[in-house]
Design an enzyme around this catalytic site. Structure first.
Site, short mmCIF file in Angstrom:
data_model
loop_
_atom_site.label_atom_id
_atom_site.label_comp_id
_atom_site.label_asym_id
_atom_site.label_seq_id
_atom_site.Cartn_x
_atom_site.Cartn_y
_atom_site.Cartn_z
NE ARG A 189 -3.38 0.08 2.86
CZ ARG A 189 -3.90 0.26 4.08
NH1 ARG A 189 -3.89 -0.75 4.96
NH2 ARG A 189 -4.42 1.41 4.41
CD GLN A 244 7.37 -14.25 7.31
OE1 GLN A 244 7.49 -13.02 7.39
NE2 GLN A 244 6.19 -14.84 7.46
CB THR A 304 1.39 -11.83 12.03
OG1 THR A 304 0.11 -12.42 12.31
CG2 THR A 304 1.19 -10.57 11.21
NE ARG A 340 24.79 21.59 1.30
CZ ARG A 340 25.50 21.59 0.18
NH1 ARG A 340 25.78 22.72 -0.45
NH2 ARG A 340 25.95 20.43 -0.30
CE1 TYR A 372 27.97 26.42 -0.50
CE2 TYR A 372 29.93 26.96 -1.76
CZ TYR A 372 29.16 26.04 -1.08
OH TYR A 372 29.60 24.75 -0.97
CB SER A 396 30.06 43.52 -1.35
OG SER A 396 29.56 43.93 -0.10
#
Length: 441
Positions: free
Chosen positions: A17, A72, A78, A310, A343, A382
């Site tokens: 599902r 399994q 189950t 980050r 950055y 800058s």
């Protein structure tokens, strides 16, 4: 006899599902796979963890390591899955858990263990707002559990029962093995139901249940239910944060990860996303619309608004990261500032240095990453472009618009731009020419 308690986690389901190539247990919740939540909780309660997985689930096996996994090979229900996990155990108690119940708490797990001490079997139940297709717990006049009936096999009267099976249960390992050996394929699904052990246990002695809340025990079988679980987890994490002394200005708009570490007097403004591996230390402020992952923000530092931190980034005491600034694998020193449109990647920024608007470190040459080192009390003009590897020593400056390709000595002023030339009248002439072309279409 061993007193070991083992959690057997059933995780072999593919979760059709979910419509995913990944096993259901690996669907992400709070920025980590669902099963990791359950394992983390179980580690606080039990002595050992065994995870039952399906064939070709190598990725899941690596994820849950070093915990033992068993495969399994046939998906026969189950009961068969539980038997597969229990087969490698000899003695002690076992708690059967489901990977799609990630929000189970340690306190409820302990309560389940404790309630089993005086009974053959103990299980978890709940009374959800919409019982839906949950199995129903059928009790006797004495309040003890007689059996569990799955929804598809239940009568109309049984479907009216509000007490639903949450799936998890606890008993002696050897008793579990005996009951599982006796269950039959006599149901609508033609599967071995784990729930059938309840009636067998009730014939042998008393079976009790612990009632939990839907918020904690509801299963996750679809993307919609995953979203509901995420909402419940976020509400839990936000509540815990505020109880620890964190100010969440608009709690409902703040996303936390399950491993987020928050100190007291942290302030988080609206619409902040905090990914995995974030540590926010005392008194720092995260302003609106910021995105953080894999980083540490030290006391008194301010991040945002509209900032991105980050992996590998540390913002030290009283530093400031402003709007539309991105830091990756960068140490921003005490009192350092990067206030606008910048950055900084793979860089070391000394204490008290100021990074001017629009400045960047060019840290990647297409193959390798290189480092930029900026000393203390530097002023980066800058729109400076620092082409790594490069070092700018203490108290140096770069002129606005410079491209810095060589090291800058301490105290020096670096110019790295072409000389400006003014041509009299040329600007007016060029503008008139352009306007004429526009009018002519």
């Amino acid at each position: 006899m061993s007193s070991t308690t083992t959690a057997v986690i059933l995780a072999a389901g593919m979760g059709t599902r979910m419509k995913s190539r990944h096993p259901k247990a690996m669907q992400r919740l709070g920025n980590q796979p669902m099963i990791c939540h359950l394992i983390k909780t179980a580690q606080r309660v039990v002595d050992r963890i065994v995870v039952v997985i399906g064939p070709d689930m190598d990725e899941l096996a690596r994820l849950v390591a070093p915990h033992k996994t068993v495969i399994q090979t046939e998906r026969l229900g189950t009961g068969h899955a539980a038997k597969t996990g229990l087969d490698i155990l000899d003695a002690g108690k076992a708690i059967i858990l489901y990977a799609d119940n990630p929000l189970l708490t340690a306190s409820t797990m302990r309560e389940l263990l404790a309630s089993q001490s005086d009974n053959e079997l103990s299980l978890l139940g709940m009374k959800p707002r919409d019982p839906g297709q949950y199995g129903r717990i059928v009790t006797g006049d004495n309040g003890h559990v007689k059996r569990i009936v799955e929804y598809k096999d239940a009568s109309e009267d049984e479907r009216k029962i509000s007490l639903c099976n949450a799936g998890m249960m606890c008993a002696d390992v050897q008793h579990f093995k005996k009951w599982l050996a006796d269950i039959k394929l006599n149901n609508a699904q033609n599967e071995y139901y784990l729930t059938d052990v309840v009636a067998l246990a009730a014939q042998q002695g008393s079976v009790t249940y612990v009632e939990g809340t839907e918020d904690e025990l509801a299963g996750v079988n679809s993307r919609a239910e995953l979203a509901q679980a995420e909402l419940r987890l976020q509400q839990r994490l936000r509540r815990q944060a505020m109880e620890q002394g964190v100010t969440l200005v608009d709690p409902s708009s703040i996303f936390l990860s399950s491993d987020t570490i928050l100190a007291q007097d942290v302030i988080i403004e609206p619409n902040v996303f905090i990914g995995p591996g974030v540590v926010l230390e005392e008194g720092c402020t995260i302003r609106a619309f910021s995105h953080l992952e894999g980083c540490t923000v030290k006391p008194g530092a301010m991040v945002g608004p509209y900032a991105r931190l980050r992996h590998g980034t540390v913002c030290h005491e009283n530093s400031h990261v402003g709007n539309f600034v991105e830091l990756k694998n960068t140490n921003l020193g005490k009192g350092g500032k990067a206030n606008h449109l910048t950055y900084l990647g793979d860089s070391e920024i000394g204490a008290g240095s100021n990074i001017g608007a629009g400045s960047i470190t060019c840290n990647y040459d297409g193959v390798f990453k290189h480092k930029t080192v900026i000393g203390e009390r530097c002023f980066i003009g800058s729109n400076s472009v620092m082409v790594a590897p490069v070092k700018i020593d203490d108290e140096a400056m770069t002129a606005a618009g410079s491209v810095i390709t060589n090291d800058v000595p301490s105290g020096a002023l670096a110019f790295g731009r072409a000389r400006q030339t003014n041509k009299d009248g040329k600007g007016r002439t060029l503008q008139e020419t352009l306007r004429q072309k526009k009018e002519q279409g």
